[in-house]
Design a protein around this motif. Structure first.
Motif, mmCIF file in Angstrom:
data_model
loop_
_atom_site.group_PDB
_atom_site.id
_atom_site.type_symbol
_atom_site.label_atom_id
_atom_site.label_comp_id
_atom_site.label_asym_id
_atom_site.label_seq_id
_atom_site.Cartn_x
_atom_site.Cartn_y
_atom_site.Cartn_z
ATOM 1 N N GLN A 106 0.722 -1.291 -0.086
ATOM 2 C CA GLN A 106 -0.033 0.096 0.030
ATOM 3 C C GLN A 106 0.722 1.166 -0.068
ATOM 4 O O GLN A 106 0.392 2.413 0.112
ATOM 5 C CB GLN A 106 -0.910 0.009 1.206
ATOM 6 N N LYS A 107 2.156 1.025 -0.257
ATOM 7 C CA LYS A 107 3.005 2.395 -0.203
ATOM 8 C C LYS A 107 2.430 3.411 -1.074
ATOM 9 O O LYS A 107 2.414 4.505 -0.706
ATOM 10 C CB LYS A 107 4.321 1.789 -0.445
ATOM 11 N N LEU A 108 2.365 3.024 -2.247
ATOM 12 C CA LEU A 108 1.886 4.163 -3.441
ATOM 13 C C LEU A 108 0.666 4.827 -3.056
ATOM 14 O O LEU A 108 0.536 6.055 -3.103
ATOM 15 C CB LEU A 108 1.953 3.642 -4.980
ATOM 16 N N GLU A 109 -0.128 4.033 -2.613
ATOM 17 C CA GLU A 109 -1.623 4.296 -2.134
ATOM 18 C C GLU A 109 -1.603 5.401 -1.140
ATOM 19 O O GLU A 109 -2.276 6.496 -1.284
ATOM 20 C CB GLU A 109 -2.344 3.025 -1.633
ATOM 21 N N SER A 124 8.317 11.156 2.602
ATOM 22 C CA SER A 124 8.795 9.974 3.001
ATOM 23 C C SER A 124 8.046 9.246 3.813
ATOM 24 O O SER A 124 7.066 9.640 4.365
ATOM 25 C CB SER A 124 10.474 10.329 3.415
ATOM 26 N N HIS A 125 8.611 8.148 4.300
ATOM 27 C CA HIS A 125 8.142 7.280 5.433
ATOM 28 C C HIS A 125 8.824 6.316 6.112
ATOM 29 O O HIS A 125 10.036 6.228 5.638
ATOM 30 C CB HIS A 125 6.635 6.477 4.749
ATOM 31 N N ARG A 126 8.459 5.748 7.012
ATOM 32 C CA ARG A 126 9.151 5.023 8.130
ATOM 33 C C ARG A 126 9.437 3.686 7.350
ATOM 34 O O ARG A 126 8.885 3.049 6.419
ATOM 35 C CB ARG A 126 8.496 4.626 9.351
ATOM 36 N N ARG A 127 10.831 2.958 7.598
ATOM 37 C CA ARG A 127 11.379 1.844 7.264
ATOM 38 C C ARG A 127 11.267 0.841 8.275
ATOM 39 O O ARG A 127 11.437 1.132 9.686
ATOM 40 C CB ARG A 127 12.784 1.848 6.549
ATOM 41 N N THR A 128 11.272 -0.675 8.236
ATOM 42 C CA THR A 128 11.197 -1.577 9.340
ATOM 43 C C THR A 128 11.695 -2.828 8.502
ATOM 44 O O THR A 128 11.744 -3.058 7.281
ATOM 45 C CB THR A 128 9.734 -1.811 9.864
ATOM 46 N N PRO A 129 12.500 -3.589 9.382
ATOM 47 C CA PRO A 129 12.945 -4.908 8.893
ATOM 48 C C PRO A 129 11.978 -5.811 8.368
ATOM 49 O O PRO A 129 12.148 -6.519 7.451
ATOM 50 C CB PRO A 129 13.839 -5.381 10.027
ATOM 51 N N ASP A 130 10.826 -5.504 9.261
ATOM 52 C CA ASP A 130 9.952 -6.731 8.851
ATOM 53 C C ASP A 130 8.607 -5.937 8.520
ATOM 54 O O ASP A 130 7.725 -5.283 9.427
ATOM 55 C CB ASP A 130 9.432 -7.582 9.903
ATOM 56 N N LEU A 131 8.184 -5.908 7.264
ATOM 57 C CA LEU A 131 6.890 -5.088 6.932
ATOM 58 C C LEU A 131 5.601 -5.816 7.398
ATOM 59 O O LEU A 131 5.568 -6.955 7.536
ATOM 60 C CB LEU A 131 6.762 -5.021 5.488
ATOM 61 N N PRO A 132 4.592 -5.117 7.858
ATOM 62 C CA PRO A 132 3.533 -5.652 8.382
ATOM 63 C C PRO A 132 2.446 -6.086 7.441
ATOM 64 O O PRO A 132 2.670 -6.120 6.038
ATOM 65 C CB PRO A 132 2.858 -4.699 9.229
ATOM 66 N N LEU A 199 5.596 10.364 6.822
ATOM 67 C CA LEU A 199 4.612 9.582 7.104
ATOM 68 C C LEU A 199 5.112 8.696 8.011
ATOM 69 O O LEU A 199 6.006 7.641 7.711
ATOM 70 C CB LEU A 199 3.901 9.079 5.964
ATOM 71 N N ASP A 200 4.765 8.559 9.200
ATOM 72 C CA ASP A 200 5.120 7.401 10.356
ATOM 73 C C ASP A 200 4.409 6.291 10.215
ATOM 74 O O ASP A 200 3.600 5.743 11.098
ATOM 75 C CB ASP A 200 4.991 8.265 11.795
ATOM 76 N N LEU A 201 4.665 5.639 9.195
ATOM 77 C CA LEU A 201 4.082 4.489 8.864
ATOM 78 C C LEU A 201 4.685 3.375 7.992
ATOM 79 O O LEU A 201 5.669 4.015 7.194
ATOM 80 C CB LEU A 201 2.687 4.534 7.929
ATOM 81 N N PRO A 202 5.419 2.199 8.645
ATOM 82 C CA PRO A 202 6.363 1.277 7.807
ATOM 83 C C PRO A 202 5.856 0.709 6.591
ATOM 84 O O PRO A 202 5.086 -0.055 6.321
ATOM 85 C CB PRO A 202 6.662 0.255 8.956
ATOM 86 N N LEU A 203 6.529 1.381 5.596
ATOM 87 C CA LEU A 203 6.058 1.139 4.297
ATOM 88 C C LEU A 203 7.107 0.766 3.223
ATOM 89 O O LEU A 203 7.110 0.491 1.869
ATOM 90 C CB LEU A 203 5.361 2.385 3.404
ATOM 91 N N SER A 204 8.296 0.532 3.839
ATOM 92 C CA SER A 204 9.575 0.049 2.910
ATOM 93 C C SER A 204 10.364 -0.989 3.950
ATOM 94 O O SER A 204 10.418 -0.795 5.197
ATOM 95 C CB SER A 204 10.158 1.121 2.044
ATOM 96 N N SER A 205 11.350 -1.792 3.073
ATOM 97 C CA SER A 205 12.110 -2.415 3.884
ATOM 98 C C SER A 205 13.333 -3.001 3.235
ATOM 99 O O SER A 205 13.304 -2.476 1.811
ATOM 100 C CB SER A 205 11.446 -3.850 4.396
ATOM 101 N N LEU A 206 14.436 -3.583 3.540
ATOM 102 C CA LEU A 206 15.669 -3.939 3.149
ATOM 103 C C LEU A 206 15.658 -5.338 2.607
ATOM 104 O O LEU A 206 15.269 -6.071 3.691
ATOM 105 C CB LEU A 206 16.729 -3.548 3.928
ATOM 106 N N SER A 207 16.027 -5.745 1.656
ATOM 107 C CA SER A 207 16.071 -7.115 1.287
ATOM 108 C C SER A 207 17.451 -7.588 1.181
ATOM 109 O O SER A 207 17.865 -8.989 0.960
ATOM 110 C CB SER A 207 15.286 -7.606 0.073
ATOM 111 N N GLY A 208 18.423 -6.832 0.848
ATOM 112 C CA GLY A 208 19.855 -6.977 0.687
ATOM 113 C C GLY A 208 20.782 -7.348 1.857
ATOM 114 O O GLY A 208 19.990 -7.543 2.873
ATOM 115 N N PRO A 209 21.996 -7.708 1.913
ATOM 116 C CA PRO A 209 22.586 -7.960 2.822
ATOM 117 C C PRO A 209 22.837 -6.825 3.807
ATOM 118 O O PRO A 209 22.672 -5.592 3.512
ATOM 119 C CB PRO A 209 24.168 -8.482 2.458
#
Length: 270
Positions: A106-109, A124-132, A199-209
């Protein structure tokens, strides 16, 4: 039959370099958005692996989505690659995604709704290791914070893979700048009188090392040098005062030294 997602006027720009292991997950997170972007522009920065082949196969598999592949004439860093895609973007907005990151569905939305509501130049928005999982209407009502130049001097909450900007001329990443080119651009945008909303909402994460330990990573040292150069440039242009220069520079150096000490201690303990 499920209804096709609405197409929104957003151009997604993904710089790629030796990304054959992560680029598919990044692209999947874009095509699986609740609102489909107008186009995806992948800019290859002279990869030496199968990055382009992976993108081509993906584009054939998801032919309903416009996916373009552009190649840089020479390896010049992610900022220059983003600029090439930005120059070609047709959407009213541009959103950047690194090839080893991925987005919440739902990031773009949500982010486009914030951009339209506030009329801001960037968000911009918050990032998290594990997206909800998917958010309902109540959960999606997150805190929206206006970012100022004063805050940006001491804390950068604007992560490139979380950024959406209006697609207007006049702003680009500094060509050839390989470290902190994003921070330099955020300052340019804000000091020009434009607004930026977080935007204080976790909408992205990292998949790399994970990043290399701070005490050993030469990139961390180069990033700090580049950040210090940005502060000095802001002072030369009289955008910040002398006390602000010393405060921001000193605070950044203290964090840098603290991180290196933490890294050295963790390696020693290991």
């Amino acid at each position: 039959m499920s209804k096709a997602p609405q197409t929104v006027p957003v151009s997604v720009i993904i710089p790629c370099y030796n990304s054959e292991r992560t680029i598919r997950n990044a692209l999947l997170s874009v095509v699986q958005q609740s609102q489909r972007p107008l186009e995806i522009i992948c800019v290859d920065d002279c990869s030496k692996d199968r990055t382009i082949d992976v993108i081509r196969v993906f584009a054939e598999e998801f032919s309903e989505q416009s996916i373009r592949i552009e190649r840089m004439p020479g390896n010049d860093g992610p900022g220059s690659a983003r600029n090439l895609g930005w120059d070609m973007a047709k959407g009213d907005y541009v959103a950047f995604l690194d090839s080893d990151d991925f987005w919440h569905p739902q990031k773009l939305e949500f982010q486009l709704a914030v951009m339209r509501e506030h009329g801001c130049f960037g968000s911009s928005h918050r990032r998290t290791p594990d997206l909800p999982g998917l958010f309902d209407e109540t959960q999606a009502k997150a805190q929206e914070i206006s970012i100022s130049t004063g805050e940006l001097l001491f804390r950068n909450r604007i992560v490139t893979s979380a950024v959406m900007l209006k697609n207007q001329p006049g702003f680009r990443f500094r060509s050839g700048m390989r470290y902190c080119e994003d921070l330099q651009l955020w300052f340019e945008i804000l000091f020009a009188g434009n607004s930026f909303v977080y935007l204080d909402l976790p909408l992205s994460s990292l998949s790399g090392p994970e990043e290399a330990p701070n005490s050993l990573s030469s990139a961390v040292v180069k990033m700090e040098k580049s950040k210090q150069g940005i502060f000095r440039e802001l002072r030369r242009k009289r955008r910040i005062s002398v006390p602000q220069l010393f405060a921001a520079s000193g605070f950044s150096l203290m964090k840098f030294v603290f991180r290196r000490m933490q890294g050295a201690l963790s390696i020693k303990a290991y």
